[in-house]
Design a protein around this motif. Structure first.
Motif, PDB file in Angstrom:
ATOM      1  N   VAL A  69      17.174 -41.927  20.221  1.00 19.93           N
ATOM      2  CA  VAL A  69      17.583 -40.559  19.892  1.00 19.93           C
ATOM      3  C   VAL A  69      18.641 -40.595  18.789  1.00 19.93           C
ATOM      4  CG1 VAL A  69      18.682 -38.463  20.770  1.00 19.93           C
ATOM      5  CG2 VAL A  69      16.982 -39.660  22.166  1.00 19.93           C
ATOM      6  N   GLU A  70      19.645 -41.463  18.949  1.00 23.28           N
ATOM      7  CA  GLU A  70      20.674 -41.602  17.921  1.00 23.28           C
ATOM      8  C   GLU A  70      20.098 -42.187  16.639  1.00 23.28           C
ATOM      9  OE1 GLU A  70      23.955 -43.845  19.343  1.00 23.28           O
ATOM     10  OE2 GLU A  70      24.499 -42.412  20.920  1.00 23.28           O
ATOM     11  N   ALA A  71      19.210 -43.160  16.779  1.00 22.15           N
ATOM     12  CA  ALA A  71      18.621 -43.808  15.606  1.00 22.15           C
ATOM     13  C   ALA A  71      17.815 -42.819  14.774  1.00 22.15           C
ATOM     14  CB  ALA A  71      17.735 -44.964  16.047  1.00 22.15           C
ATOM     15  N   LEU A  72      17.067 -41.947  15.430  1.00 27.24           N
ATOM     16  CA  LEU A  72      16.258 -40.959  14.709  1.00 27.24           C
ATOM     17  C   LEU A  72      17.160 -40.006  13.924  1.00 27.24           C
ATOM     18  CD1 LEU A  72      13.472 -39.752  14.097  1.00 27.24           C
ATOM     19  CD2 LEU A  72      13.724 -38.350  16.163  1.00 27.24           C
ATOM     20  N   GLN A  73      18.240 -39.555  14.568  1.00 24.17           N
ATOM     21  CA  GLN A  73      19.157 -38.652  13.883  1.00 24.17           C
ATOM     22  C   GLN A  73      19.839 -39.350  12.703  1.00 24.17           C
ATOM     23  OE1 GLN A  73      19.855 -35.129  14.521  1.00 24.17           O
ATOM     24  NE2 GLN A  73      20.494 -35.640  12.438  1.00 24.17           N
ATOM     25  N   GLU A  74      20.248 -40.585  12.923  1.00 23.24           N
ATOM     26  CA  GLU A  74      20.902 -41.347  11.853  1.00 23.24           C
ATOM     27  C   GLU A  74      19.959 -41.593  10.684  1.00 23.24           C
ATOM     28  OE1 GLU A  74      22.369 -44.859  13.700  1.00 23.24           O
ATOM     29  OE2 GLU A  74      23.919 -43.794  14.854  1.00 23.24           O
ATOM     30  N   PHE A  75      18.678 -41.804  11.004  1.00 22.50           N
ATOM     31  CA  PHE A  75      17.690 -42.027   9.950  1.00 22.50           C
ATOM     32  C   PHE A  75      17.639 -40.826   9.011  1.00 22.50           C
ATOM     33  CE2 PHE A  75      13.471 -41.422   8.193  1.00 22.50           C
ATOM     34  CZ  PHE A  75      13.169 -42.666   7.677  1.00 22.50           C
ATOM     35  N   TRP A  76      17.597 -39.616   9.568  1.00 23.25           N
ATOM     36  CA  TRP A  76      17.486 -38.416   8.730  1.00 23.25           C
ATOM     37  C   TRP A  76      18.805 -38.071   8.049  1.00 23.25           C
ATOM     38  CZ3 TRP A  76      13.217 -36.296   6.948  1.00 23.25           C
ATOM     39  CH2 TRP A  76      12.011 -36.701   7.534  1.00 23.25           C
ATOM     40  N   GLN A  77      19.909 -38.404   8.684  1.00 21.80           N
ATOM     41  CA  GLN A  77      21.194 -38.231   8.013  1.00 21.80           C
ATOM     42  C   GLN A  77      21.293 -39.169   6.809  1.00 21.80           C
ATOM     43  OE1 GLN A  77      23.880 -38.853  11.297  1.00 21.80           O
ATOM     44  NE2 GLN A  77      23.958 -36.678  11.818  1.00 21.80           N
ATOM     45  N   MET A  78      20.768 -40.381   6.974  1.00 19.61           N
ATOM     46  CA  MET A  78      20.752 -41.339   5.885  1.00 19.61           C
ATOM     47  C   MET A  78      19.904 -40.814   4.728  1.00 19.61           C
ATOM     48  SD  MET A  78      19.150 -45.223   5.907  1.00 19.61           S
ATOM     49  CE  MET A  78      17.494 -44.552   6.180  1.00 19.61           C
ATOM     50  N   LYS A  79      18.727 -40.229   5.041  1.00 16.38           N
ATOM     51  CA  LYS A  79      17.869 -39.676   3.999  1.00 16.38           C
ATOM     52  C   LYS A  79      18.585 -38.552   3.258  1.00 16.38           C
ATOM     53  CE  LYS A  79      13.515 -38.818   4.398  1.00 16.38           C
ATOM     54  NZ  LYS A  79      12.981 -39.634   3.276  1.00 16.38           N
ATOM     55  N   ALA A  80      19.293 -37.701   4.002  1.00 12.29           N
ATOM     56  CA  ALA A  80      20.029 -36.597   3.378  1.00 12.29           C
ATOM     57  C   ALA A  80      21.128 -37.141   2.466  1.00 12.29           C
ATOM     58  CB  ALA A  80      20.627 -35.694   4.455  1.00 12.29           C
ATOM     59  N   ALA A  81      21.810 -38.183   2.932  1.00  8.54           N
ATOM     60  CA  ALA A  81      22.894 -38.784   2.140  1.00  8.54           C
ATOM     61  C   ALA A  81      22.368 -39.412   0.860  1.00  8.54           C
ATOM     62  CB  ALA A  81      23.630 -39.824   2.983  1.00  8.54           C
ATOM     63  N   ARG A  82      21.102 -39.844   0.889  1.00  7.62           N
ATOM     64  CA  ARG A  82      20.500 -40.471  -0.289  1.00  7.62           C
ATOM     65  C   ARG A  82      19.813 -39.465  -1.207  1.00  7.62           C
ATOM     66  NH1 ARG A  82      17.868 -46.100   2.169  1.00  7.62           N
ATOM     67  NH2 ARG A  82      19.862 -47.079   2.709  1.00  7.62           N
ATOM     68  N   GLY A  83      19.991 -38.189  -0.898  1.00  7.72           N
ATOM     69  CA  GLY A  83      19.500 -37.158  -1.804  1.00  7.72           C
ATOM     70  C   GLY A  83      18.180 -36.516  -1.446  1.00  7.72           C
ATOM     71  N   ALA A  84      17.669 -36.759  -0.249  1.00 12.45           N
ATOM     72  CA  ALA A  84      16.402 -36.131   0.158  1.00 12.45           C
ATOM     73  C   ALA A  84      16.566 -34.614   0.193  1.00 12.45           C
ATOM     74  CB  ALA A  84      15.981 -36.646   1.527  1.00 12.45           C
ATOM     75  N   ASP A  85      15.548 -33.908  -0.251  1.00 15.48           N
ATOM     76  CA  ASP A  85      15.581 -32.441  -0.278  1.00 15.48           C
ATOM     77  C   ASP A  85      15.222 -31.897   1.097  1.00 15.48           C
ATOM     78  OD1 ASP A  85      15.629 -29.801  -1.018  1.00 15.48           O
ATOM     79  OD2 ASP A  85      13.675 -29.829  -2.018  1.00 15.48           O
ATOM     80  N   LEU A  86      16.238 -31.703   1.927  1.00 12.53           N
ATOM     81  CA  LEU A  86      16.041 -31.191   3.287  1.00 12.53           C
ATOM     82  C   LEU A  86      16.613 -29.778   3.341  1.00 12.53           C
ATOM     83  CD1 LEU A  86      17.148 -34.380   5.274  1.00 12.53           C
ATOM     84  CD2 LEU A  86      14.849 -33.745   4.528  1.00 12.53           C
ATOM     85  N   LYS A  87      15.735 -28.802   3.116  1.00  9.57           N
ATOM     86  CA  LYS A  87      16.181 -27.409   2.982  1.00  9.57           C
ATOM     87  C   LYS A  87      16.886 -26.894   4.232  1.00  9.57           C
ATOM     88  CE  LYS A  87      12.558 -26.204  -0.346  1.00  9.57           C
ATOM     89  NZ  LYS A  87      12.034 -27.570  -0.471  1.00  9.57           N
ATOM     90  N   ASN A  88      16.497 -27.404   5.389  1.00  9.57           N
ATOM     91  CA  ASN A  88      17.093 -26.923   6.641  1.00  9.57           C
ATOM     92  C   ASN A  88      18.114 -27.901   7.218  1.00  9.57           C
ATOM     93  OD1 ASN A  88      15.445 -24.557   6.651  1.00  9.57           O
ATOM     94  ND2 ASN A  88      13.740 -25.790   7.397  1.00  9.57           N
ATOM     95  N   GLY A  89      18.585 -28.834   6.380  1.00  7.62           N
ATOM     96  CA  GLY A  89      19.551 -29.803   6.868  1.00  7.62           C
ATOM     97  C   GLY A  89      18.873 -30.988   7.530  1.00  7.62           C
TER      98      GLY A  89
END
Length: 300
Positions: A69-89
């Motif tokens: 559960v934590e790993a999945l959230q961290e994965f998407w936070q990492m993508k956001a930090a690397r500039g992924a276009d996540l319109k809803n966060g």
């Protein structure tokens, strides 16, 4: 309007027209030797999920057990930090299915909108949540592989397969007002996007096809290219869901029982996709829209 299907990438079959076939399975669980038994398929699914989770653990938190559960959230936070276009966060959303006894089921929706669910027989709600996170993590990680990106080679192969299936001509491929031409237009508009991203877009068109909206637009002389261009930039939001719910309320008033029938079908599709570990946003969105219509109709 319906789009041709392709047998490359994350494909799942759906009876609501060829557009539905572009969305779906993770793609890693298909058997080259033909269809597997349910028991074998479940074993392969579990093995694939465990392999990805264990690999993820080795590359993130050492060789210990990973908190998926934590790993999945961290994965998407990492993508956001690397500039992924996540319109809803980057927030990963969980939704437990109300139940007073096991097996428990939990849905997980990724930031882009892709949805997965518990794929195992879980005796606790926490276990159901972890099961959903596992399959979502596997698909999230696998989706990063270069082979999951829409490339010109992929488009050529997809169009070639579609022409064979639907016996289309070279002229159809170049005409945006044909199904084949619209399909090519959509693929080319999404070059370099991942399969999950493309699948999220296709969910909108699947719902428009299921709801009858595409047929209505065609009857108003809207070209396929106009429809694709417009809805390629339109997010699936509460306004769109509410409008579709109103359409189903009208249908229910004209043909009592149609919503119940559609709900049964959506439930069956969700269950089949859930147990197979497939992405299931389309049938879940159908069910949510139909339940919204029911809530406005009152007791049925």
């Amino acid at each position: 309007m319906a789009f041709p299907q392709t047998n490359k990438g994350p494909i799942s079959h759906n009876q609501n027209g060829p557009a539905a076939d572009i969305a779906g399975r993770s793609g890693v669980l298909q058997s080259p030797g033909g269809p597997m038994s349910d028991q074998k398929a479940k074993a392969v699914l579990k093995e694939a999920v465990d392999a990805v989770v264990n690999s993820f653990a080795k590359h993130t938190q050492g060789y210990g057990r990973v908190n998926v559960v934590e790993a999945l959230q961290e994965f998407w936070q990492m993508k956001a930090a690397r500039g992924a276009d996540l319109k809803n966060g980057s927030l990963v959303v969980y939704e437990s299915v109300p139940s007073s006894s096991h097996p428990y089921v939990c849905f997980v929706t990724l930031p882009g909108g892709s949805c997965f669910a518990t794929f195992q027989n879980c005796t606790t709600k926490a276990e159901a949540r972890r099961s959903a996170a596992k399959i979502a993590l596997m698909n999230s990680v696998f989706n990063e592989h270069p082979s999951r990106k829409i490339s010109q080679d992929f488009i050529r192969s997809a169009i070639k397969d579609a022409k064979k299936t639907f016996q289309g001509s070279p002229e159809d491929e170049k005409d945006p007002n044909t199904s084949l031409g619209a399909f090519r237009f959509m693929l080319e508009a999404n070059v370099n996007k991942s399969m999950l991203e493309f699948q999220e877009l296709m969910t909108v068109f699947q719902l428009l096809h299921w709801n009858g909206s595409l047929k209505a637009m065609r009857e108003r002389d809207c070209s396929r290219q106009e429809v694709v261009a417009h809805y390629s930039h339109r997010a699936l939001d509460d306004d769109m869901r509410s409008q579709m719910a109103l359409d189903w309320i009208s249908r229910e008033q004209e043909a009592p029982g149609i919503i119940s029938h559609e709900l049964e079908q959506a439930d069956a599709e969700i269950e089949g996709a859930r147990l197979a570990g497939r992405e299931l946003r389309f049938p879940k969105e159908k069910k949510d829209i139909l339940m919204l219509a029911c809530s406005q109709l009152g007791p049925m």
